[in-house]
Scaffold this motif. Sequence first.
Motif, PDB file in Angstrom:
ATOM      1  N   PHE A  91     -16.920   2.607  -5.334  1.00 33.51           N
ATOM      2  CA  PHE A  91     -17.755   1.967  -4.314  1.00 33.51           C
ATOM      3  C   PHE A  91     -18.706   3.019  -3.729  1.00 33.51           C
ATOM      4  N   PRO A  92     -19.911   3.180  -4.303  1.00 30.98           N
ATOM      5  CA  PRO A  92     -20.835   4.209  -3.814  1.00 30.98           C
ATOM      6  C   PRO A  92     -21.147   4.083  -2.326  1.00 30.98           C
ATOM      7  N   HIS A  93     -20.985   2.897  -1.762  1.00 28.53           N
ATOM      8  CA  HIS A  93     -21.242   2.661  -0.336  1.00 28.53           C
ATOM      9  C   HIS A  93     -19.955   2.795   0.488  1.00 28.53           C
ATOM     10  N   TYR A  94     -18.926   3.411  -0.054  1.00 31.35           N
ATOM     11  CA  TYR A  94     -17.617   3.516   0.599  1.00 31.35           C
ATOM     12  C   TYR A  94     -17.729   4.035   2.035  1.00 31.35           C
ATOM     13  N   ASP A  95     -18.505   5.092   2.248  1.00 31.90           N
ATOM     14  CA  ASP A  95     -18.590   5.684   3.585  1.00 31.90           C
ATOM     15  C   ASP A  95     -19.192   4.741   4.620  1.00 31.90           C
ATOM     16  N   ALA A  96     -19.950   3.746   4.183  1.00 36.37           N
ATOM     17  CA  ALA A  96     -20.562   2.783   5.107  1.00 36.37           C
ATOM     18  C   ALA A  96     -19.682   1.547   5.325  1.00 36.37           C
ATOM     19  N   LEU A  97     -18.570   1.454   4.615  1.00 32.62           N
ATOM     20  CA  LEU A  97     -17.690   0.297   4.783  1.00 32.62           C
ATOM     21  C   LEU A  97     -17.050   0.314   6.166  1.00 32.62           C
ATOM     22  N   PRO A  98     -16.711  -0.853   6.690  1.00 31.49           N
ATOM     23  CA  PRO A  98     -16.000  -0.901   7.974  1.00 31.49           C
ATOM     24  C   PRO A  98     -14.672  -0.133   7.876  1.00 31.49           C
ATOM     25  N   ASP A  99     -14.262   0.451   8.983  1.00 33.43           N
ATOM     26  CA  ASP A  99     -13.034   1.254   8.987  1.00 33.43           C
ATOM     27  C   ASP A  99     -11.817   0.468   8.509  1.00 33.43           C
ATOM     28  N   GLY A 100     -11.706  -0.804   8.901  1.00 37.47           N
ATOM     29  CA  GLY A 100     -10.577  -1.617   8.458  1.00 37.47           C
ATOM     30  C   GLY A 100     -10.529  -1.762   6.951  1.00 37.47           C
ATOM     31  N   VAL A 101     -11.693  -1.921   6.331  1.00 37.98           N
ATOM     32  CA  VAL A 101     -11.766  -2.048   4.870  1.00 37.98           C
ATOM     33  C   VAL A 101     -11.330  -0.737   4.223  1.00 37.98           C
ATOM     34  N   LYS A 102     -11.790   0.376   4.767  1.00 35.44           N
ATOM     35  CA  LYS A 102     -11.378   1.680   4.224  1.00 35.44           C
ATOM     36  C   LYS A 102      -9.864   1.849   4.319  1.00 35.44           C
ATOM     37  N   MET A 103      -9.291   1.483   5.462  1.00 30.51           N
ATOM     38  CA  MET A 103      -7.836   1.610   5.644  1.00 30.51           C
ATOM     39  C   MET A 103      -7.089   0.729   4.642  1.00 30.51           C
ATOM     40  N   ALA A 104      -7.548  -0.502   4.457  1.00 31.19           N
ATOM     41  CA  ALA A 104      -6.909  -1.414   3.505  1.00 31.19           C
ATOM     42  C   ALA A 104      -7.003  -0.861   2.087  1.00 31.19           C
ATOM     43  N   LEU A 105      -8.169  -0.354   1.728  1.00 30.33           N
ATOM     44  CA  LEU A 105      -8.338   0.210   0.389  1.00 30.33           C
ATOM     45  C   LEU A 105      -7.453   1.437   0.185  1.00 30.33           C
ATOM     46  N   LEU A 106      -7.360   2.284   1.189  1.00 29.47           N
ATOM     47  CA  LEU A 106      -6.488   3.460   1.073  1.00 29.47           C
ATOM     48  C   LEU A 106      -5.026   3.037   0.920  1.00 29.47           C
ATOM     49  N   ASP A 107      -4.607   2.031   1.663  1.00 29.65           N
ATOM     50  CA  ASP A 107      -3.238   1.547   1.530  1.00 29.65           C
ATOM     51  C   ASP A 107      -2.998   1.014   0.120  1.00 29.65           C
ATOM     52  N   MET A 108      -3.941   0.246  -0.380  1.00 30.69           N
ATOM     53  CA  MET A 108      -3.767  -0.353  -1.703  1.00 30.69           C
ATOM     54  C   MET A 108      -3.798   0.688  -2.812  1.00 30.69           C
ATOM     55  N   ILE A 109      -4.720   1.637  -2.752  1.00 31.08           N
ATOM     56  CA  ILE A 109      -4.812   2.639  -3.810  1.00 31.08           C
ATOM     57  C   ILE A 109      -3.614   3.588  -3.754  1.00 31.08           C
ATOM     58  N   TYR A 110      -3.094   3.832  -2.570  1.00 30.20           N
ATOM     59  CA  TYR A 110      -1.900   4.669  -2.426  1.00 30.20           C
ATOM     60  C   TYR A 110      -0.703   3.976  -3.072  1.00 30.20           C
ATOM     61  N   ASN A 111      -0.645   2.678  -2.919  1.00 33.14           N
ATOM     62  CA  ASN A 111       0.458   1.883  -3.465  1.00 33.14           C
ATOM     63  C   ASN A 111       0.302   1.632  -4.965  1.00 33.14           C
ATOM     64  N   LEU A 112      -0.913   1.348  -5.424  1.00 30.74           N
ATOM     65  CA  LEU A 112      -1.153   0.896  -6.792  1.00 30.74           C
ATOM     66  C   LEU A 112      -1.693   1.965  -7.735  1.00 30.74           C
ATOM     67  N   GLY A 113      -2.278   3.016  -7.172  1.00 29.87           N
ATOM     68  CA  GLY A 113      -3.007   3.977  -7.994  1.00 29.87           C
ATOM     69  C   GLY A 113      -4.395   3.437  -8.281  1.00 29.87           C
ATOM     70  N   PRO A 114      -5.319   4.308  -8.695  1.00 24.51           N
ATOM     71  CA  PRO A 114      -6.692   3.864  -8.956  1.00 24.51           C
ATOM     72  C   PRO A 114      -6.785   2.763 -10.019  1.00 24.51           C
ATOM     73  N   ALA A 115      -6.133   2.941 -11.154  1.00 22.77           N
ATOM     74  CA  ALA A 115      -6.222   1.929 -12.216  1.00 22.77           C
ATOM     75  C   ALA A 115      -5.621   0.606 -11.758  1.00 22.77           C
ATOM     76  N   GLY A 116      -4.501   0.669 -11.055  1.00 26.02           N
ATOM     77  CA  GLY A 116      -3.873  -0.552 -10.570  1.00 26.02           C
ATOM     78  C   GLY A 116      -4.765  -1.320  -9.617  1.00 26.02           C
ATOM     79  N   LEU A 117      -5.495  -0.607  -8.776  1.00 33.21           N
ATOM     80  CA  LEU A 117      -6.398  -1.260  -7.834  1.00 33.21           C
ATOM     81  C   LEU A 117      -7.657  -1.764  -8.544  1.00 33.21           C
ATOM     82  N   PHE A 118      -8.340  -0.879  -9.240  1.00 36.90           N
ATOM     83  CA  PHE A 118      -9.645  -1.224  -9.795  1.00 36.90           C
ATOM     84  C   PHE A 118      -9.562  -2.221 -10.961  1.00 36.90           C
TER      85      PHE A 118
END
Length: 192
Positions: A91-118
Amino acid sequence: MYRDTVGKVTVGVGLMLPDAKAAAALPFVIGTRAATPEEIAAEYARVDAMAIGRASAFYKTPTSLVLTQQTINAKLSSILEGFETDLRSQFPHYDALPDGVKMALLDMIYNLGPAGLFKGFPHLVAAIQTGAWTQAAEHCLRRGPSVARNDWTREQFLSAVVDTIKAEAESWLTRIRGRIRQIGNRIFRRSR
């Protein structure tokens, strides 16, 4: 060390240890001294033989090996920074995403790994790329994490809906105020 809800030996904040060798690579201590590789392997085996999915205190004994909080924090920070790099690539616009979205994505990628998420959540990825937060909330359900954790993640995406509405409302109010000032200035000039 403890066993997570799927039976993996884990330490700290969800850091999965695939084997005793991975555990031995970490600076475990017992009391005030560094644990030996043999002690780490024995602790790993002891915990690996126990029931899964209990609170971490269930696995602890008076002689359990531990990681210092500083080590846990440093490891977690390092992992999250790596995951943020992965998220920025996707997500090239990651830094502009709302903080809640960033937190949710971090939780998901931490749980699933990059391949599992993407790869495992294509509808979620598409929703994030277009800023469709309600759709993202609909497509973030994972198997494995608790209902409470899935609900928290969903709420993070939905918080972005509220933030978007607030930002749009503020933008409209700013435009309306500006227009009212313009009209007021014209009326004031005409009345002179």
